[in-house]
Design a protein around this motif. Structure first.
Motif, PDB file in Angstrom:
ATOM      1  N   UNK A  34       1.001  -1.257   0.303  1.00  0.00           N
ATOM      2  CA  UNK A  34       0.073   0.174  -0.128  1.00  0.00           C
ATOM      3  C   UNK A  34       0.780   1.273   0.075  1.00  0.00           C
ATOM      4  N   UNK A  35       1.892   1.207   0.848  1.00  0.00           N
ATOM      5  CA  UNK A  35       2.708   2.393   0.962  1.00  0.00           C
ATOM      6  C   UNK A  35       3.423   2.736  -0.351  1.00  0.00           C
ATOM      7  N   UNK A  36       3.920   1.763  -0.981  1.00  0.00           N
ATOM      8  CA  UNK A  36       4.774   1.665  -2.056  1.00  0.00           C
ATOM      9  C   UNK A  36       3.727   2.373  -3.293  1.00  0.00           C
ATOM     10  N   UNK A  37       2.572   1.802  -3.396  1.00  0.00           N
ATOM     11  CA  UNK A  37       1.458   2.219  -4.282  1.00  0.00           C
ATOM     12  C   UNK A  37       1.328   3.838  -4.064  1.00  0.00           C
ATOM     13  N   UNK A  38       0.971   4.023  -3.154  1.00  0.00           N
ATOM     14  CA  UNK A  38       0.769   5.378  -2.612  1.00  0.00           C
ATOM     15  C   UNK A  38       2.031   6.197  -3.338  1.00  0.00           C
ATOM     16  N   UNK A  39       3.076   5.872  -2.701  1.00  0.00           N
ATOM     17  CA  UNK A  39       4.351   6.675  -3.101  1.00  0.00           C
ATOM     18  C   UNK A  39       4.198   6.914  -4.775  1.00  0.00           C
ATOM     19  N   UNK A  40       3.855   5.848  -5.330  1.00  0.00           N
ATOM     20  CA  UNK A  40       3.813   5.994  -6.947  1.00  0.00           C
ATOM     21  C   UNK A  40       2.635   6.440  -7.580  1.00  0.00           C
ATOM     22  N   UNK A  41       1.806   6.670  -6.606  1.00  0.00           N
ATOM     23  CA  UNK A  41       0.528   7.304  -7.072  1.00  0.00           C
ATOM     24  C   UNK A  41      -0.313   6.548  -7.885  1.00  0.00           C
ATOM     25  N   UNK A  43      -2.996   2.715  -7.579  1.00  0.00           N
ATOM     26  CA  UNK A  43      -3.746   1.870  -6.739  1.00  0.00           C
ATOM     27  C   UNK A  43      -2.906   0.720  -6.249  1.00  0.00           C
ATOM     28  N   UNK A  44      -3.327   0.129  -5.162  1.00  0.00           N
ATOM     29  CA  UNK A  44      -2.412  -1.035  -4.555  1.00  0.00           C
ATOM     30  C   UNK A  44      -2.082  -2.021  -5.563  1.00  0.00           C
ATOM     31  N   UNK A  45      -3.389  -2.887  -6.226  1.00  0.00           N
ATOM     32  CA  UNK A  45      -3.316  -3.719  -6.843  1.00  0.00           C
ATOM     33  C   UNK A  45      -2.620  -3.745  -8.247  1.00  0.00           C
ATOM     34  N   UNK A  46      -2.305  -2.429  -8.530  1.00  0.00           N
ATOM     35  CA  UNK A  46      -1.617  -2.025  -9.949  1.00  0.00           C
ATOM     36  C   UNK A  46      -0.368  -2.733  -9.907  1.00  0.00           C
ATOM     37  N   UNK A  47       0.228  -2.526  -8.638  1.00  0.00           N
ATOM     38  CA  UNK A  47       1.674  -3.226  -8.624  1.00  0.00           C
ATOM     39  C   UNK A  47       1.908  -4.638  -8.954  1.00  0.00           C
ATOM     40  N   UNK A  48       0.828  -5.294  -8.599  1.00  0.00           N
ATOM     41  CA  UNK A  48       0.822  -6.834  -9.240  1.00  0.00           C
ATOM     42  C   UNK A  48       0.884  -7.149 -10.652  1.00  0.00           C
ATOM     43  N   UNK A  49       0.589  -6.032 -11.255  1.00  0.00           N
ATOM     44  CA  UNK A  49       0.787  -6.484 -12.776  1.00  0.00           C
ATOM     45  C   UNK A  49       2.165  -6.271 -13.154  1.00  0.00           C
ATOM     46  N   UNK A  50       3.007  -5.864 -12.079  1.00  0.00           N
ATOM     47  CA  UNK A  50       4.607  -5.811 -12.413  1.00  0.00           C
ATOM     48  C   UNK A  50       5.521  -6.769 -11.729  1.00  0.00           C
ATOM     49  N   UNK A  51       4.719  -7.024 -10.481  1.00  0.00           N
ATOM     50  CA  UNK A  51       5.687  -8.029  -9.495  1.00  0.00           C
ATOM     51  C   UNK A  51       4.552  -9.320  -9.288  1.00  0.00           C
TER      52      UNK A  51
END
Lengths: 224, 224
Positions: A34-41, A43-51
């Motif tokens: 969550x924190x990383x997603x916020x930092x990147x602007x 949504x949280x689940x967006x990160x899961x398309x990359x990792x």
DNA sequence: ACACGATACCGTATGATGTACGACATGGCC
DNA sequence: GGCCATGTCGTACATCATACGGTATCGTGT
């Protein structure tokens, strides 16, 4: 074929850099998805398309952090080359304190580390070690480096000092006498190099000409 | 004064033993407060009357696991004594694979480790090192031991093998050639001892009589 | 004999976490 | 304009450590 879609808003590189920055600032334990997603602007689940997962994210961070090690130039006597190589690894690992700890669950097979292995094995064999010896020497140097990077610095020096002072001097006279020297602080890299030099010095006995010395780039051959 | 209460149904020792057993069986990641409480037949929160937190529980486990190290008998030349001491630590740490990793967040100040430090410093000084050298030598040996214990074994050998085989042999010829030897399995303890001997051999150069040898208990003095 | 109160035990609740699921948006192609 | 693969992300859920407060237990003082 319908294969186009909305453009990707991030790259793995951006994620890795932001994650390393956040981990350095707030500690790895605060590095949440969550924190990383916020930092990147995003949504949280967006990160899961990359990792694939948080573990995969940590892998990516290690890969990114250790990548520059592969480019370290080495020259001089083989012992000097070895010291340079592993010092580069140590430096990169201690630059991101919590990372090694967080990632230590799995073996380190990052590309950067593999490139390091490749170069180190090359140097050791060129110096005259056979396969068995070179592999053993590499693993020893590698484990020593990881140990120093992982446990070398104390996250809470004050706490360690308190713990040491709490020990009864009567039962622990030597520890008490050495107290200050057991608290490893700025000398971390220097002490690591001391141990590294001890190891390569002792390993010199395993190469054919026991007191061989040619003062510039005698035995190195390139990887390819 | 009314200070008596219902008898305690557990001891810290029982908790530590059960926790170590559970961690060994199922892995430290599966060692949850609930699981441990179930194992012991008590409610989850009961554990918190014995340990302050999960971290405290891990501390307790490390203390329990490293406690026998303090009782290891040492004899012979000082180099032999050092090898014996740190081998004992290594053995105890590798006996509970996940423990070191889980606990590595904080420095190891467990009583067992402190007793080890005390004895090791005593041996090193008796061998002729001054304070600075003894402290440096101890830390080097200690960090090497922790590094080997932490990263020495591979939790998933098959995965490592797959990773290594995935590397292109053209880019990593030495790694490919050394593949089998880079997979550290049963030889873990032997390889650790190899590195340990390298270190003490090189350290011998720092003590006054460079080739001193008296074959039975020359330089050891007891802790007290 | 009996009530007291300190302590141990533990059911429940809270807040954080990683992540599965599925809805929605986008934009090139028919 | 309609289609659908793809990228984004709101919501929901399982699991965790642990705070809180109720209840049970027992030695003590009367």
């Amino acid at each position: 074929m319908y294969d186009m879609a909305p453009p990707r808003v991030l790259t793995r590189e951006q994620i890795a850099e932001a994650a390393l920055r956040l981990a350095d600032q707030t500690g790895v334990e605060r590095l949440t998805m969550r924190a990383l997603a916020d930092e990147l602007g995003v949504g949280t689940m967006t990160l899961y398309s990359y990792v694939r997962s948080r573990d995969d994210l940590l892998d990516l961070m290690v890969d990114t952090a250790t990548e520059p090690v592969a480019a370290t130039p080495i020259e001089g006597h083989w012992t000097e080359q070895i010291v340079t190589l592993f010092s580069a690894l140590h430096e990169v690992l201690t630059k991101h304190p919590g990372l090694v700890r967080a990632r230590m669950t799995r073996p380190f097979n990052s590309p950067g580390v593999m490139r390091l292995a490749e170069r180190a094995l090359s140097v050791l064999q060129a110096a005259g070690m056979d396969r068995q010896e070179a592999a053993r020497a590499y693993r020893t140097l590698y484990l020593f480096t990881l140990g120093c990077a992982t446990y070398g610095g104390h996250s809470d020096t004050a706490q360690l000092r308190r713990d040491l002072e709490a020990l009864p001097s009567t039962d622990f006279p030597h520890v008490a006498a050495h107290r200050d020297k057991l608290i490893y602080t700025v000398a971390e890299a220097a002490e690591f190099r001391y141990g590294l030099r001890l190891l390569v010095t002792a390993m010199s006995a395993y190469v054919p000409p026991p007191t061989n010395r040619n003062p510039q780039g005698g035995t190195h051959n390139p990887v390819g």
